[in-house]
Design a protein around this motif. Sequence first.
Motif, PDB file in Angstrom:
ATOM      1  N   ARG A  99     -80.680 -39.507  15.727  1.00  0.00           N
ATOM      2  CA  ARG A  99     -81.373 -39.374  17.039  1.00  0.00           C
ATOM      3  C   ARG A  99     -80.138 -39.350  18.466  1.00  0.00           C
ATOM      4  NH1 ARG A  99     -86.209 -40.545  18.382  1.00  0.00           N
ATOM      5  NH2 ARG A  99     -87.719 -40.154  16.568  1.00  0.00           N
ATOM      6  N   GLN A 100     -79.121 -38.632  17.953  1.00  0.00           N
ATOM      7  CA  GLN A 100     -78.157 -38.430  18.952  1.00  0.00           C
ATOM      8  C   GLN A 100     -78.341 -37.201  19.662  1.00  0.00           C
ATOM      9  OE1 GLN A 100     -74.962 -38.734  16.246  1.00  0.00           O
ATOM     10  NE2 GLN A 100     -74.588 -40.785  16.286  1.00  0.00           N
ATOM     11  N   GLN A 101     -79.024 -37.091  20.859  1.00  0.00           N
ATOM     12  CA  GLN A 101     -79.759 -36.077  21.394  1.00  0.00           C
ATOM     13  C   GLN A 101     -78.413 -34.936  21.840  1.00  0.00           C
ATOM     14  OE1 GLN A 101     -81.429 -36.035  25.212  1.00  0.00           O
ATOM     15  NE2 GLN A 101     -82.212 -34.202  24.948  1.00  0.00           N
ATOM     16  N   ARG A 102     -77.502 -35.536  22.465  1.00  0.00           N
ATOM     17  CA  ARG A 102     -76.385 -34.767  23.007  1.00  0.00           C
ATOM     18  C   ARG A 102     -75.647 -33.944  21.826  1.00  0.00           C
ATOM     19  NH1 ARG A 102     -73.709 -34.622  28.083  1.00  0.00           N
ATOM     20  NH2 ARG A 102     -71.875 -34.298  27.191  1.00  0.00           N
ATOM     21  N   ARG A 103     -75.531 -34.583  20.743  1.00  0.00           N
ATOM     22  CA  ARG A 103     -74.723 -34.111  19.580  1.00  0.00           C
ATOM     23  C   ARG A 103     -75.426 -33.136  19.111  1.00  0.00           C
ATOM     24  NH1 ARG A 103     -74.061 -36.906  14.625  1.00  0.00           N
ATOM     25  NH2 ARG A 103     -72.464 -35.986  13.378  1.00  0.00           N
ATOM     26  N   MET A 104     -76.521 -33.334  18.763  1.00  0.00           N
ATOM     27  CA  MET A 104     -77.561 -32.428  18.245  1.00  0.00           C
ATOM     28  C   MET A 104     -77.703 -31.272  18.650  1.00  0.00           C
ATOM     29  SD  MET A 104     -81.636 -32.969  17.106  1.00  0.00           S
ATOM     30  CE  MET A 104     -82.210 -32.558  18.520  1.00  0.00           C
ATOM     31  N   VAL A 105     -78.036 -31.289  20.196  1.00  0.00           N
ATOM     32  CA  VAL A 105     -78.125 -30.186  21.073  1.00  0.00           C
ATOM     33  C   VAL A 105     -76.899 -29.069  20.730  1.00  0.00           C
ATOM     34  CG1 VAL A 105     -78.423 -29.423  23.305  1.00  0.00           C
ATOM     35  CG2 VAL A 105     -80.010 -30.881  22.499  1.00  0.00           C
ATOM     36  N   LYS A 106     -75.740 -29.854  20.978  1.00  0.00           N
ATOM     37  CA  LYS A 106     -74.537 -29.313  20.965  1.00  0.00           C
ATOM     38  C   LYS A 106     -74.366 -28.322  19.596  1.00  0.00           C
ATOM     39  CE  LYS A 106     -70.324 -31.317  20.864  1.00  0.00           C
ATOM     40  NZ  LYS A 106     -69.482 -32.456  21.046  1.00  0.00           N
ATOM     41  N   CYS A 107     -74.667 -29.345  18.421  1.00  0.00           N
ATOM     42  CA  CYS A 107     -74.509 -28.395  17.236  1.00  0.00           C
ATOM     43  C   CYS A 107     -75.451 -27.444  16.988  1.00  0.00           C
ATOM     44  CB  CYS A 107     -74.626 -29.622  16.200  1.00  0.00           C
ATOM     45  SG  CYS A 107     -73.243 -30.514  16.043  1.00  0.00           S
ATOM     46  N   LEU A 108     -76.618 -27.430  17.338  1.00  0.00           N
ATOM     47  CA  LEU A 108     -77.778 -26.458  17.030  1.00  0.00           C
ATOM     48  C   LEU A 108     -77.200 -25.197  18.062  1.00  0.00           C
ATOM     49  CD1 LEU A 108     -80.977 -28.470  17.432  1.00  0.00           C
ATOM     50  CD2 LEU A 108     -80.006 -27.269  15.276  1.00  0.00           C
ATOM     51  N   ALA A 109     -76.716 -25.450  19.186  1.00  0.00           N
ATOM     52  CA  ALA A 109     -76.516 -24.423  20.148  1.00  0.00           C
ATOM     53  C   ALA A 109     -75.306 -23.764  19.511  1.00  0.00           C
ATOM     54  CB  ALA A 109     -76.138 -25.252  21.576  1.00  0.00           C
ATOM     55  N   LEU A 110     -74.206 -24.567  18.906  1.00  0.00           N
ATOM     56  CA  LEU A 110     -73.126 -23.699  18.198  1.00  0.00           C
ATOM     57  C   LEU A 110     -73.700 -23.046  16.916  1.00  0.00           C
ATOM     58  CD1 LEU A 110     -70.328 -26.368  18.320  1.00  0.00           C
ATOM     59  CD2 LEU A 110     -70.083 -24.115  19.106  1.00  0.00           C
ATOM     60  N   THR A 111     -74.607 -23.478  16.342  1.00  0.00           N
ATOM     61  CA  THR A 111     -74.859 -22.765  15.210  1.00  0.00           C
ATOM     62  C   THR A 111     -75.502 -21.406  15.724  1.00  0.00           C
ATOM     63  OG1 THR A 111     -75.698 -24.807  14.122  1.00  0.00           O
ATOM     64  CG2 THR A 111     -76.508 -23.037  13.064  1.00  0.00           C
ATOM     65  N   LEU A 112     -76.633 -21.563  16.649  1.00  0.00           N
ATOM     66  CA  LEU A 112     -77.140 -20.318  17.199  1.00  0.00           C
ATOM     67  C   LEU A 112     -76.184 -19.242  17.694  1.00  0.00           C
ATOM     68  CD1 LEU A 112     -79.950 -19.437  17.341  1.00  0.00           C
ATOM     69  CD2 LEU A 112     -80.175 -20.462  19.758  1.00  0.00           C
ATOM     70  N   ALA A 113     -75.345 -19.944  18.587  1.00  0.00           N
ATOM     71  CA  ALA A 113     -74.207 -18.801  18.831  1.00  0.00           C
ATOM     72  C   ALA A 113     -73.407 -18.252  17.756  1.00  0.00           C
ATOM     73  CB  ALA A 113     -73.065 -19.834  19.763  1.00  0.00           C
ATOM     74  N   CYS A 114     -73.051 -19.058  16.656  1.00  0.00           N
ATOM     75  CA  CYS A 114     -72.562 -18.268  15.394  1.00  0.00           C
ATOM     76  C   CYS A 114     -73.573 -17.332  14.998  1.00  0.00           C
ATOM     77  CB  CYS A 114     -72.238 -19.256  14.331  1.00  0.00           C
ATOM     78  SG  CYS A 114     -70.804 -20.457  14.886  1.00  0.00           S
ATOM     79  N   ALA A 115     -74.624 -17.500  14.996  1.00  0.00           N
ATOM     80  CA  ALA A 115     -75.692 -16.513  14.359  1.00  0.00           C
ATOM     81  C   ALA A 115     -75.615 -15.019  15.311  1.00  0.00           C
ATOM     82  CB  ALA A 115     -77.150 -16.916  14.675  1.00  0.00           C
ATOM     83  N   PHE A 116     -75.510 -15.304  16.525  1.00  0.00           N
ATOM     84  CA  PHE A 116     -75.463 -14.412  17.529  1.00  0.00           C
ATOM     85  C   PHE A 116     -74.039 -13.692  17.123  1.00  0.00           C
ATOM     86  CE2 PHE A 116     -78.817 -16.100  20.120  1.00  0.00           C
ATOM     87  CZ  PHE A 116     -79.620 -14.954  20.588  1.00  0.00           C
ATOM     88  N   GLY A 117     -72.912 -14.552  16.960  1.00  0.00           N
ATOM     89  CA  GLY A 117     -71.617 -13.742  16.892  1.00  0.00           C
ATOM     90  C   GLY A 117     -71.588 -13.046  15.457  1.00  0.00           C
ATOM     91  N   PHE A 118     -72.443 -13.442  14.315  1.00  0.00           N
ATOM     92  CA  PHE A 118     -72.441 -12.831  13.051  1.00  0.00           C
ATOM     93  C   PHE A 118     -73.200 -11.566  13.418  1.00  0.00           C
ATOM     94  CE2 PHE A 118     -74.517 -11.605   9.275  1.00  0.00           C
ATOM     95  CZ  PHE A 118     -73.567 -11.926   8.328  1.00  0.00           C
ATOM     96  N   MET A 119     -74.298 -11.487  13.970  1.00  0.00           N
ATOM     97  CA  MET A 119     -75.006 -10.356  14.119  1.00  0.00           C
ATOM     98  C   MET A 119     -74.469  -9.164  15.001  1.00  0.00           C
ATOM     99  SD  MET A 119     -77.509 -10.625  12.222  1.00  0.00           S
ATOM    100  CE  MET A 119     -78.282  -9.028  12.509  1.00  0.00           C
ATOM    101  N   GLY A 120     -73.464  -9.742  16.051  1.00  0.00           N
ATOM    102  CA  GLY A 120     -72.345  -8.733  16.806  1.00  0.00           C
ATOM    103  C   GLY A 120     -71.779  -8.102  16.262  1.00  0.00           C
ATOM    104  N   ILE A 121     -70.848  -8.856  15.212  1.00  0.00           N
ATOM    105  CA  ILE A 121     -69.853  -8.254  14.506  1.00  0.00           C
ATOM    106  C   ILE A 121     -70.412  -7.449  13.356  1.00  0.00           C
ATOM    107  CG2 ILE A 121     -68.099  -8.754  12.532  1.00  0.00           C
ATOM    108  CD1 ILE A 121     -67.424 -11.364  13.984  1.00  0.00           C
ATOM    109  N   LYS A 122     -71.659  -7.714  12.785  1.00  0.00           N
ATOM    110  CA  LYS A 122     -72.488  -7.006  12.011  1.00  0.00           C
ATOM    111  C   LYS A 122     -72.794  -5.510  12.638  1.00  0.00           C
ATOM    112  CE  LYS A 122     -73.061  -6.895   8.396  1.00  0.00           C
ATOM    113  NZ  LYS A 122     -72.274  -7.466   7.523  1.00  0.00           N
TER     114      LYS A 122
END
Lengths: 293, 133
Positions: A99-122
């Motif tokens: 239940r660590q909100q800031r850390r969770m939001v940061k990690c989810l945002a990074l994961t989503l950013a990586c997904a965008f990055g992956f699709m961009g390179i693709k």
Amino acid sequence: MSESALQDNYVPEQHAPDPMISHGDPTAPGKVGIWLFLASEIMFFVAILGSYVILRGGSHDLFAEHAKALNKWAAGTNTLVLIFSSLTMALAVDAAQKRQQRRMVKCLALTLACAFGFMGIKAYEYHAKWVHETVVAHEGDAGSASSTVYVYDGHVHHAPNGDLLLTGYRAPLEQFADAKIGFDIHLVSEHGLETFVEAQAGHPVKEQEYTIKASNVGTQIQYGPWKNIFYACYFTLTGVHGIHVLGGMIPLTILLVQGLRGKFFPAHTEYVGLYWHFVDLVWIFLFPLLYLI
Amino acid sequence: MAPVDTADRMEHPDAPHGTSVPSPHHVVNYLRIFQILVALTLLTVTVAFLPIHNELINVVVALAIAGVKAAFVARYFMHLKFEGKLIYTILFVPLSLAVILTIALIPDIALGRGTDFNDMVGWFEKLHHGLVG
């Protein structure tokens, strides 16, 4: 039946420990569900990867030759991007459970950013194939003695008047006949044409820019799935995997939005995480099988 | 299996309760796993650039490294190491079917009944040498 099961807002997910429902098995039903889904996904990917292995075995030279044109660096970077997103996803699950909100939001945002990055390179990789063409066109007046039919292979942009500006290699079509190797537009690769031209010339040849009049083009083919069986496999495997990445981005976005609103879904975050790691795992096999061997 | 955390339920009455709230007893050093995966990725790329011309060695090495990477992802990121029999039973079925499917397809290659491109064996070799005849 427990009392809670009779309530309108009964969510089996949250009542897993009830022995009447779970039959005493300690594993949460949601987790069993996601693993069953992943089991079906394993079969799905094994089927298409198995087909790829069979087709590669049946046309070994074709696959080895055309795989050379794939961008190892883009795919290698994408491997690192996905592995990093698996790390941030695992940390997001951990943060959700604690239940660590800031850390969770940061990690989810990074994961989503990586997904965008992956699709961009693709998208960059796909675009490079989209503008890559094999072209058969003549130069000089058609039918005249000075007219020669050339085979070109390279990257194409179109001039405003419709002419093709091709950066790559070319060889006269008749040289194929002279060398008794036949000609098939589906088999020609840029690397193959380069080595052919160099063997004919007897010295290394650099790629050049050629201007091909639109009206002189006899036939042309893009490096799409229709190019040959290798590209059919390449686009099928990476395309299906890409759709899985896109699919994962939807629940990731939902969890991120809910996280920003201060809501925690630790169990659901874990299930999305399991799916996300599986998508990473598939890429771990696709990368060497398509790009490295 | 951990007992239901009733203290948590009392503190947060609205929070989902029961074992479906995964309680992280197992501590995994995710950063360490990530570093291992990056190292293995660099290794497989390096091997790909080595001048090994034996296709079989290339494929076996690439798949072996991929297998090790997959094992790390499954065991630690997907927590397979901490799962009970049920999840392993679920996984056992598709993994054995995967092996059976792959073996079942092998005769197709072995008998040379691949694709029409079998006729093209040697095509690229001739192309590379640009040879007459």
